[in-house]
Design an enzyme around this catalytic site. Structure first.
Site, PDB file in Angstrom:
ATOM      1  N   THR A 147     -29.447  -2.596  10.250  1.00 23.31           N
ATOM      2  CA  THR A 147     -28.273  -2.046  10.929  1.00 23.31           C
ATOM      3  C   THR A 147     -27.911  -0.691  10.349  1.00 23.31           C
ATOM      4  O   THR A 147     -27.633   0.266  11.072  1.00 23.31           O
ATOM      5  CB  THR A 147     -27.086  -3.021  10.764  1.00 23.31           C
ATOM      6  OG1 THR A 147     -27.443  -4.260  11.373  1.00 23.31           O
ATOM      7  CG2 THR A 147     -25.828  -2.482  11.410  1.00 23.31           C
ATOM      8  N   GLY A 199     -38.873 -13.821  11.803  1.00 24.04           N
ATOM      9  CA  GLY A 199     -39.278 -14.810  10.798  1.00 24.04           C
ATOM     10  C   GLY A 199     -38.392 -16.046  10.820  1.00 24.04           C
ATOM     11  O   GLY A 199     -37.183 -15.938  10.981  1.00 24.04           O
ATOM     12  N   GLY A 208     -29.001  -9.946   7.090  1.00 24.39           N
ATOM     13  CA  GLY A 208     -27.868  -9.106   7.452  1.00 24.39           C
ATOM     14  C   GLY A 208     -26.838  -9.763   8.358  1.00 24.39           C
ATOM     15  O   GLY A 208     -26.638 -10.981   8.334  1.00 24.39           O
ATOM     16  N   SER A 209     -26.214  -8.930   9.178  1.00 28.54           N
ATOM     17  CA  SER A 209     -25.099  -9.414  10.003  1.00 28.54           C
ATOM     18  C   SER A 209     -25.102  -8.701  11.341  1.00 28.54           C
ATOM     19  O   SER A 209     -25.830  -7.735  11.545  1.00 28.54           O
ATOM     20  CB  SER A 209     -23.777  -9.126   9.285  1.00 28.54           C
ATOM     21  OG  SER A 209     -23.615  -7.726   9.125  1.00 28.54           O
ATOM     22  N   GLY A 238      -9.475  -3.284  16.236  1.00 31.92           N
ATOM     23  CA  GLY A 238      -9.753  -3.403  14.808  1.00 31.92           C
ATOM     24  C   GLY A 238      -9.708  -2.064  14.103  1.00 31.92           C
ATOM     25  O   GLY A 238     -10.444  -1.140  14.449  1.00 31.92           O
ATOM     26  N   ALA A 239      -8.795  -1.950  13.122  1.00 28.62           N
ATOM     27  CA  ALA A 239      -8.661  -0.689  12.366  1.00 28.62           C
ATOM     28  C   ALA A 239      -9.347  -0.794  11.016  1.00 28.62           C
ATOM     29  O   ALA A 239      -8.780  -0.477   9.973  1.00 28.62           O
ATOM     30  CB  ALA A 239      -7.184  -0.330  12.198  1.00 28.62           C
ATOM     31  N   GLU A 251     -13.984   5.022  11.999  1.00 31.28           N
ATOM     32  CA  GLU A 251     -15.048   6.047  12.014  1.00 31.28           C
ATOM     33  C   GLU A 251     -15.432   6.384  13.460  1.00 31.28           C
ATOM     34  O   GLU A 251     -15.444   7.558  13.861  1.00 31.28           O
ATOM     35  CB  GLU A 251     -16.274   5.570  11.243  1.00 31.28           C
ATOM     36  CG  GLU A 251     -16.044   5.522   9.723  1.00 31.28           C
ATOM     37  CD  GLU A 251     -17.297   5.161   8.940  1.00 31.28           C
ATOM     38  OE1 GLU A 251     -18.375   4.974   9.534  1.00 31.28           O
ATOM     39  OE2 GLU A 251     -17.186   5.053   7.690  1.00 31.28           O
ATOM     40  N   GLY A 270     -15.002  -6.888  12.560  1.00 32.13           N
ATOM     41  CA  GLY A 270     -15.756  -7.471  11.459  1.00 32.13           C
ATOM     42  C   GLY A 270     -17.165  -7.839  11.869  1.00 32.13           C
ATOM     43  O   GLY A 270     -17.590  -7.565  13.002  1.00 32.13           O
ATOM     44  N   HIS A 279     -14.980  24.254 -12.778  1.00 33.92           N
ATOM     45  CA  HIS A 279     -13.923  24.864 -11.975  1.00 33.92           C
ATOM     46  C   HIS A 279     -14.520  25.956 -11.095  1.00 33.92           C
ATOM     47  O   HIS A 279     -15.347  26.723 -11.584  1.00 33.92           O
ATOM     48  CB  HIS A 279     -12.863  25.476 -12.896  1.00 33.92           C
ATOM     49  CG  HIS A 279     -11.809  26.237 -12.152  1.00 33.92           C
ATOM     50  ND1 HIS A 279     -10.818  25.590 -11.445  1.00 33.92           N
ATOM     51  CD2 HIS A 279     -11.614  27.565 -11.974  1.00 33.92           C
ATOM     52  CE1 HIS A 279     -10.044  26.502 -10.882  1.00 33.92           C
ATOM     53  NE2 HIS A 279     -10.500  27.710 -11.181  1.00 33.92           N
TER      54      HIS A 279
HETATM   55  P1  NAI Z   1     -13.380  -4.852   9.043  1.00 35.25           P
HETATM   56  O1  NAI Z   1     -13.340  -6.256   8.612  1.00 35.25           O
HETATM   57  O2  NAI Z   1     -13.430  -3.776   8.049  1.00 35.25           O
HETATM   58  O3  NAI Z   1     -12.118  -4.531   9.986  1.00 35.25           O
HETATM   59  C1  NAI Z   1     -11.853  -5.295  11.161  1.00 35.25           C
HETATM   60  C2  NAI Z   1     -10.407  -5.136  11.523  1.00 35.25           C
HETATM   61  O4  NAI Z   1     -10.180  -5.825  12.743  1.00 35.25           O
HETATM   62  C3  NAI Z   1      -9.461  -5.744  10.499  1.00 35.25           C
HETATM   63  O5  NAI Z   1      -8.494  -4.781  10.170  1.00 35.25           O
HETATM   64  C4  NAI Z   1      -8.853  -6.923  11.246  1.00 35.25           C
HETATM   65  O6  NAI Z   1      -7.540  -7.198  10.841  1.00 35.25           O
HETATM   66  C5  NAI Z   1      -8.927  -6.466  12.684  1.00 35.25           C
HETATM   67  N1  NAI Z   1      -8.887  -7.549  13.678  1.00 35.25           N
HETATM   68  C6  NAI Z   1      -9.494  -8.753  13.617  1.00 35.25           C
HETATM   69  N2  NAI Z   1      -9.206  -9.466  14.721  1.00 35.25           N
HETATM   70  C7  NAI Z   1      -8.408  -8.704  15.514  1.00 35.25           C
HETATM   71  C8  NAI Z   1      -7.779  -8.882  16.794  1.00 35.25           C
HETATM   72  N3  NAI Z   1      -7.915 -10.004  17.494  1.00 35.25           N
HETATM   73  N4  NAI Z   1      -7.019  -7.876  17.293  1.00 35.25           N
HETATM   74  C9  NAI Z   1      -6.871  -6.728  16.590  1.00 35.25           C
HETATM   75  N5  NAI Z   1      -7.436  -6.501  15.373  1.00 35.25           N
HETATM   76  C10 NAI Z   1      -8.202  -7.486  14.841  1.00 35.25           C
HETATM   77  O7  NAI Z   1     -14.620  -4.783  10.049  1.00 35.25           O
HETATM   78  P2  NAI Z   1     -15.432  -3.589  10.719  1.00 35.25           P
HETATM   79  O8  NAI Z   1     -14.677  -2.325  10.755  1.00 35.25           O
HETATM   80  O9  NAI Z   1     -15.897  -4.162  12.007  1.00 35.25           O
HETATM   81  O10 NAI Z   1     -16.639  -3.406   9.744  1.00 35.25           O
HETATM   82  C11 NAI Z   1     -17.535  -4.496   9.504  1.00 35.25           C
HETATM   83  C12 NAI Z   1     -18.154  -4.375   8.133  1.00 35.25           C
HETATM   84  O11 NAI Z   1     -19.014  -3.266   8.077  1.00 35.25           O
HETATM   85  C13 NAI Z   1     -17.114  -4.216   7.070  1.00 35.25           C
HETATM   86  O12 NAI Z   1     -17.423  -5.073   6.002  1.00 35.25           O
HETATM   87  C14 NAI Z   1     -17.242  -2.783   6.666  1.00 35.25           C
HETATM   88  O13 NAI Z   1     -16.931  -2.610   5.302  1.00 35.25           O
HETATM   89  C15 NAI Z   1     -18.689  -2.467   6.958  1.00 35.25           C
HETATM   90  N6  NAI Z   1     -18.829  -1.062   7.287  1.00 35.25           N
HETATM   91  C16 NAI Z   1     -18.907  -0.146   6.292  1.00 35.25           C
HETATM   92  C17 NAI Z   1     -18.945   1.189   6.580  1.00 35.25           C
HETATM   93  C18 NAI Z   1     -19.006   2.165   5.470  1.00 35.25           C
HETATM   94  O14 NAI Z   1     -19.330   1.777   4.353  1.00 35.25           O
HETATM   95  N7  NAI Z   1     -18.667   3.420   5.707  1.00 35.25           N
HETATM   96  C19 NAI Z   1     -18.932   1.690   7.961  1.00 35.25           C
HETATM   97  C20 NAI Z   1     -18.837   0.659   8.911  1.00 35.25           C
HETATM   98  C21 NAI Z   1     -18.790  -0.668   8.574  1.00 35.25           C
END
Ligand code: NAI
Length: 462
Positions: A42, A116, A146-147, A181-182, A188, A268, A441
């Site tokens: 991913t 696999g 993964g996921s 979802g924020a 991003e 998520g 600096h």
């Molecule tokens: P996340 O778990 O970070 O955020 C999901 C958000 O959706 C949460 O704030 C949650 O409260 C909200 N939510 C859940 N159900 C909802 C509903 N019914 N209505 C409204 N809001 C709701 O998940 P996200 O952003 O999808 O990312 C998934 C994974 O991928 C995370 O573990 C993240 O850390 C990782 N990721 C990392 C990145 C990076 O390192 N830059 C970039 C993108 C993802």
């Protein structure tokens, strides 16, 4: 006839491919099973890398449109070509995923193409896209599958309703995009499309954005992003979303339905364990579909290990990478360790949000006495010359020992600056250690140093 290896890794993402290379470096005969044409998982195909490519392109557009003049630059009409942006993104992805294939060759890792599935102890059946099956046998098996984007009841993905995968390839800018979802993904990709002109509404169930990030930093990020056009509706529960052909309708609790052009579902991610044959070796997933692991990332089945998103914890590429290396080093040498207290996280909005270690909320809840040192980017010369000076660095240190417990940054290049904090924490540094380290600096890193000075109330420039 079955081929035989010392280690077979299922999944060629940042956890799996890194583990495969490390095991090969340690002299093991390794195979990596991957069902997609491109290696990298991913992260490389439809996650970290393509999103950063689009974030960069959209950022440059806004920079030129809104800030060229203040630099004394004279430019004509500024526009963009979405197709060209997507092409650039795809080229970067192709180059990087091809690079992994090259690393496999260099290190002698055998790539097995197909899906696999475990088939009893030490045996994996690989189904290729053309329907053919091969059997691979191995002394040890590492699951790194993964996921995938988690679903939401009432929201059927398809058409105008997409996950991060689709939102990285939309061919035109949506008039109105609703992001559910924020979290990292929502903010991003919401930023990308908002910069290109979409009206963006972010619906978040919680009363804050970026769960897990220090609350003060997350709130400051919310204000900046709101000014950039991301309309945040917090404490908003999405009940359903449907594609009605010419538009989407999103139903939320206690308010009018929202009509929009596209929906991004970013609530998520869920571990990939379906069709893996876990039952054939006696592995049972937990209530959230994750594979339980113990010492050395060993599952309940002898000789079967699991790392990365599929075991839960922080779903981050570099966390999977760390686990992959540590797991195979432990397997081969008897030693291997991941320091889960020092895993940085970065959200690539503008400015970036980066964090490592404990938050103020964690420390308060655990009753740990701490001191906080804060320093704003607006008091830093380099930030002023960059024209990017929103945000601050916050360092949390133990009130008694001064040991750094957490560092939280909202600001330009926060994702790069956090590396210094992680290195300091890995070495068990005190805030004073950072404060007494000479920083070049003028650099943004001076903000980290000043925040460390501020822990003892002796910042110079603020
Ligand atoms: P996340 O778990 O970070 O955020 C999901 C958000 O959706 C949460 O704030 C949650 O409260 C909200 N939510 C859940 N159900 C909802 C509903 N019914 N209505 C409204 N809001 C709701 O998940 P996200 O952003 O999808 O990312 C998934 C994974 O991928 C995370 O573990 C993240 O850390 C990782 N990721 C990392 C990145 C990076 O390192 N830059 C970039 C993108 C993802």
């Amino acid at each position: 006839m079955a081929t035989r290896h010392d280690l077979v890794v299922i999944g060629g993402g940042p956890g799996g491919y890194v583990a495969a290379i490390r095991a090969a470096q340690l002299g093991r005969n390794v195979a990596c099973v991957e069902q997609e044409e491109m290696l990298g998982g991913t992260c490389l195909r439809v996650g970290c890398i393509p999103s950063k490519a689009l974030l960069e392109s959209s950022h440059r557009f806004v920079e030129v449109r809104d800030h060229a003049k203040e630099h004394g630059l004279v430019v004509g009409d500024v526009g963009f070509d979405v197709a060209a942006m997507l092409k650039r993104k795809d080229k970067i992805v192709k180059g990087l995923t091809g690079g992994i294939a090259g690393l496999f060759k260099k290190n002698g890792v055998t790539r097995v193409a197909g899906h696999g599935r475990l088939d009893g102890p030490g045996r994996i059946v690989v189904s290729a896209a053309d329907g053919g099956e091969t059997v691979v046998e191995s002394e040890a098996i590492l699951i790194a599958t993964g996921s995938r984007s988690a679903g939401l009841p009432g929201v059927a993905v398809g058409g105008r309703i997409g996950t991060s995968t689709e939102a990285l390839s939309w061919p035109e800018v949506p008039g109105h995009l609703v992001v559910i979802g924020a979290g990292f993904i929502g903010l991003e990709l919401g930023s990308v499309w908002a910069r290109l002109g979409a009206k963006v509404t972010v619906l978040e169930y919680l009363d804050r954005i970026l769960p897990g990030i220090d609350a003060g930093i997350a709130d400051a990020a919310r204000k900046v992003l709101a000014r950039q056009g991301l309309k945040m509706r917090l404490s908003t529960k999405v009940l359903a979303a449907r594609d009605e052909g010419d538009a989407c309708v999103v139903e939320v609790e206690g308010a009018d339905p929202i009509r929009c052009d596209r929906v991004l579902l970013a609530v998520g991610r869920a571990p990939n364990t379906e069709g893996l044959g876990l039952d054939t070796v006696g592995i049972t997933v937990d209530a959230r579909g994750r594979i339980p692991v113990g010492e050395g990332w060993a599952t309940s089945a002898p000789g079967v290990f699991a790392i990365g998103d599929v075991i839960g914890g922080m779903m981050l590429a570099h966390k999977a990478h760390e686990e992959g290396v540590a797991c195979v080093e432990r397997l081969v040498t008897g030693h291997g360790h991941v320091n889960y207290d020092v895993i940085p996280g970065v959200c690539y909005t503008d400015p970036e949000v980066a964090s490592v270690g404990r938050t103020e909320e964690d420390l308060a809840a655990a009753g740990v006495a701490y001191k906080a040192g804060r320093f704003p980017f607006r008091a830093n010369g380099r930030a002023m010359t960059l024209g990017s000076y929103e945000g601050e660095v916050k360092i949390l240190a133990d009130a008694t020992t001064d040991r750094i417990l957490g560092v939280h940054i909202l600001g330009p290049r926060a994702g790069d600056l956090i590396a210094e904090a992680a290195a300091a924490m890995e070495f068990g540094a005190s805030a004073e250690d950072l404060a007494r380290t000479c920083h070049a600096h003028p650099t943004l890193a001076e903000v980290v140093r000043e925040a460390a000075l501020a822990v003892a109330d002796r910042a110079i420039h603020f």
